[in-house]
Write an enzyme that holds these catalytic residues in place. Structure first.
Site, PDB file in Angstrom:
ATOM      1  N   ARG A 162       0.852  -1.193   0.000  1.00 60.09           N
ATOM      2  CA  ARG A 162       0.000   0.000   0.000  1.00 60.09           C
ATOM      3  C   ARG A 162       0.887   1.242   0.000  1.00 60.09           C
ATOM      4  O   ARG A 162       2.102   1.143   0.133  1.00 60.09           O
ATOM      5  CB  ARG A 162      -1.019  -0.004   1.148  1.00 60.09           C
ATOM      6  CG  ARG A 162      -0.626  -0.677   2.404  1.00 60.09           C
ATOM      7  CD  ARG A 162       0.272   0.077   3.369  1.00 60.09           C
ATOM      8  NE  ARG A 162       0.052   1.481   3.429  1.00 60.09           N
ATOM      9  CZ  ARG A 162       1.010   2.369   3.594  1.00 60.09           C
ATOM     10  NH1 ARG A 162       2.290   1.978   3.682  1.00 60.09           N
ATOM     11  NH2 ARG A 162       0.775   3.659   3.654  1.00 60.09           N
ATOM     12  N   GLY A 163       0.216   2.389  -0.152  1.00 66.15           N
ATOM     13  CA  GLY A 163       0.968   3.626  -0.315  1.00 66.15           C
ATOM     14  C   GLY A 163       1.118   3.870  -1.810  1.00 66.15           C
ATOM     15  O   GLY A 163       1.457   2.943  -2.560  1.00 66.15           O
ATOM     16  N   ALA A 164       0.826   5.116  -2.236  1.00 67.79           N
ATOM     17  CA  ALA A 164       0.723   5.400  -3.677  1.00 67.79           C
ATOM     18  C   ALA A 164       1.936   4.930  -4.509  1.00 67.79           C
ATOM     19  O   ALA A 164       1.764   4.197  -5.488  1.00 67.79           O
ATOM     20  CB  ALA A 164       0.446   6.887  -3.876  1.00 67.79           C
ATOM     21  N   ARG A 198      -7.805  -0.265  -6.572  1.00 68.82           N
ATOM     22  CA  ARG A 198      -8.075   0.874  -5.682  1.00 68.82           C
ATOM     23  C   ARG A 198      -8.189   2.124  -6.561  1.00 68.82           C
ATOM     24  O   ARG A 198      -7.387   2.302  -7.475  1.00 68.82           O
ATOM     25  CB  ARG A 198      -6.934   1.055  -4.656  1.00 68.82           C
ATOM     26  CG  ARG A 198      -6.766  -0.144  -3.726  1.00 68.82           C
ATOM     27  CD  ARG A 198      -5.798   0.164  -2.603  1.00 68.82           C
ATOM     28  NE  ARG A 198      -6.375   1.048  -1.608  1.00 68.82           N
ATOM     29  CZ  ARG A 198      -5.673   1.615  -0.615  1.00 68.82           C
ATOM     30  NH1 ARG A 198      -4.369   1.389  -0.520  1.00 68.82           N
ATOM     31  NH2 ARG A 198      -6.253   2.403   0.260  1.00 68.82           N
ATOM     32  N   GLN A 209      -1.927   2.814  10.056  1.00 69.80           N
ATOM     33  CA  GLN A 209      -0.663   2.822   9.296  1.00 69.80           C
ATOM     34  C   GLN A 209       0.439   3.590  10.047  1.00 69.80           C
ATOM     35  O   GLN A 209       1.614   3.274   9.924  1.00 69.80           O
ATOM     36  CB  GLN A 209      -0.860   3.467   7.912  1.00 69.80           C
ATOM     37  CG  GLN A 209      -1.613   2.612   6.914  1.00 69.80           C
ATOM     38  CD  GLN A 209      -3.101   2.900   6.932  1.00 69.80           C
ATOM     39  OE1 GLN A 209      -3.643   3.332   7.953  1.00 69.80           O
ATOM     40  NE2 GLN A 209      -3.782   2.651   5.828  1.00 69.80           N
ATOM     41  N   ASP A 261      -1.969  10.802  -2.403  1.00 64.18           N
ATOM     42  CA  ASP A 261      -2.389   9.800  -3.392  1.00 64.18           C
ATOM     43  C   ASP A 261      -2.730  10.423  -4.731  1.00 64.18           C
ATOM     44  O   ASP A 261      -2.719   9.746  -5.758  1.00 64.18           O
ATOM     45  CB  ASP A 261      -3.580   9.001  -2.853  1.00 64.18           C
ATOM     46  CG  ASP A 261      -3.106   8.084  -1.744  1.00 64.18           C
ATOM     47  OD1 ASP A 261      -2.918   8.585  -0.619  1.00 64.18           O
ATOM     48  OD2 ASP A 261      -2.858   6.894  -2.023  1.00 64.18           O
ATOM     49  N   ASN A 308      -5.205  12.515   0.486  1.00 63.60           N
ATOM     50  CA  ASN A 308      -4.293  11.654   1.261  1.00 63.60           C
ATOM     51  C   ASN A 308      -5.138  10.933   2.307  1.00 63.60           C
ATOM     52  O   ASN A 308      -6.367  11.150   2.411  1.00 63.60           O
ATOM     53  CB  ASN A 308      -3.185  12.490   1.913  1.00 63.60           C
ATOM     54  CG  ASN A 308      -2.099  11.612   2.523  1.00 63.60           C
ATOM     55  OD1 ASN A 308      -1.628  10.661   1.883  1.00 63.60           O
ATOM     56  ND2 ASN A 308      -1.698  11.872   3.759  1.00 63.60           N
ATOM     57  N   LYS A 309      -4.493  10.080   3.065  1.00 65.36           N
ATOM     58  CA  LYS A 309      -5.177   9.264   4.074  1.00 65.36           C
ATOM     59  C   LYS A 309      -6.164  10.076   4.898  1.00 65.36           C
ATOM     60  O   LYS A 309      -5.880  11.216   5.283  1.00 65.36           O
ATOM     61  CB  LYS A 309      -4.106   8.623   4.972  1.00 65.36           C
ATOM     62  CG  LYS A 309      -4.607   7.756   6.094  1.00 65.36           C
ATOM     63  CD  LYS A 309      -5.547   6.660   5.641  1.00 65.36           C
ATOM     64  CE  LYS A 309      -4.992   5.768   4.562  1.00 65.36           C
ATOM     65  NZ  LYS A 309      -6.036   4.939   3.895  1.00 65.36           N
TER      66      LYS A 309
END
Ligand code: MRU
Length: 366
Positions: A55-57, A98, A208, A249, A259-260
């Site tokens: 995960r993570g862009a 996603r 996270q 993202d 973002n998150k």
């Protein structure tokens, strides 16, 4: 630890050419267990992205690039058009994992362009197209390391040694191949003896920040303090935070960034306390085709991530309605700068982002 190795010694995503597999660290098991997983099928690759094993862009983009190569290599074909039809099926399937991080479709489009150029324009054999895809996937992987290091150099210009830095979610090495984006200035500062004091938000609901950011920063010897998401005002009002560094993202053309979930809250609180918020983003995360944050598709995830995941027992009444957007949009007015590998973009973002994308095409710093 696996074989007694520190988490910082692993690549988050890598290609195993012998096994024809994408190898990832299963991030859902961290920090308790460090386990490498080999992904070979389309289902395994897509599920690993959807289930946040990777995960993570930037890491999602790299996993998709390596993944589509692994899948393309196995396509049995008679000619390029037949190969390309199979390639597109895999591409669309991976792309559906996603919706918010643009790096996923960015990497897949880049791979597709290489296949089309070699197979259709240059009339190369399918074996040669596959070789071109291999080279492109590996350059996307390698570039990620260099791009993050350069984001680190640029970000480092924004803070003084000893600074307090707050970060949200994990935009660390676990969200990229190595340095991460928001953590890149922190890691470079660490190498140069800057002694930053980092506050990591735990980042509800999937933690996270607690599971990944505090884990990797501590493993690298960084002075990191874990706080709950609702404590950012407390540390800022106490004067402990000089800057916020977060990843993202997708950056829209007007500078709004997704973002998150919770990043926009941090940014609003930071504005109140006069703390600058810097978004660390490779140019692969900038999407000039999306005019503003309003048009960014925000992923919604299952409610059980809020009600029971990570708890020993369910923490909410059965049947309660749950809203679980995975990301939120931070308005560009709350952002002090967007730190890219080609330089720092400041307001007005429309012109600044266009200029940085032009310099990315020409490979020159602004
Ligand atoms: O749902 P996740 O864990 O993939 O969300 C990740 C983030 O929001 C990161 O901050 C973002 O992808 C930038 S990573 C360098």
């Amino acid at each position: 630890m696996q074989n007694g190795k520190n988490i910082m010694e692993y690549d988050t995503v890598a290609l195993d050419e012998e096994q024809n597999a994408v190898v990832i660290i299963d991030q859902t098991l961290l920090p308790g267990r460090t386990e490498l997983v080999s992904l070979k099928t389309a289902r395994e690759i897509r599920d690993a992205i959807y289930l946040l094993k990777v995960r993570g862009a930037p890491a999602i983009g790299v996993a998709a690039a390596l993944g589509i190569y692994v899948l393309a290599k196995e396509i049995a074909e008679r000619d390029f058009e037949e190969f390309y039809a199979g390639f597109c099926e895999y591409k669309d399937y991976l792309d559906s994992a996603r919706p918010t991080a643009v790096n996923l479709s960015w990497a897949l489009k880049r791979m597709e362009a290489v296949a089309l150029k070699a197979g259709r324009d240059e009339k190369k054999s399918v074996a040669e197209v596959k070789e071109a895809l291999r080279r492109e996937a590996l350059s996307i992987w390698k570039e990620d390391i260099e791009v993050c290091r350069r984001i680190g150099e640029n970000g480092l210009k924004l803070v003084q040694p000893g600074a307090g830095i707050l970060t949200h979610c994990n935009a660390g090495k676990l969200a990229a191949v190595r340095y991460g984006t928001a953590t890149a200035p922190i890691y470079l500062g660490q190498e140069r003896g800057y002694h930053f004091r980092v506050f990591a938000d735990e980042t509800r609901p999937l933690l996270q920040g607690a599971r990944l950011t505090s884990f990797e920063l501590a493993a690298a010897g960084v002075d990191v303090t874990l706080i709950c998401d609702n404590m950012c005002g407390a540390v800022m009002s106490a004067g402990l935070v000089d800057a916020v560094f977060v990843g993202c993202d997708r950056v829209a053309a007007n500078g709004d960034t997704a973002n998150k979930i919770g990043t926009s809250v941090v940014a609003a609180v930071a504005k109140h306390y006069g703390v600058p918020v810097y978004i660390c983003a490779p140019t692969s995360t900038i999407d000039l085709d999306t005019p503003s944050g309003k048009e960014i598709k925000i992923e919604e995830r299952p409610g059980d991530e809020v009600t029971e995941m990570w708890y020993k027992e369910r923490m909410a009444p059965e049947g309660v309605k749950v809203y679980n957007p995975a990301f939120d949009v931070t308005n560009h007015e709350l952002i002090a700068g967007i730190v890219t590998e080609f330089g720092i973009v400041r307001a007005p973002y429309e012109t600044g982002l266009k200029a940085i994308m032009k310099s990315a095409l020409e490979q020159v710093d602004v």
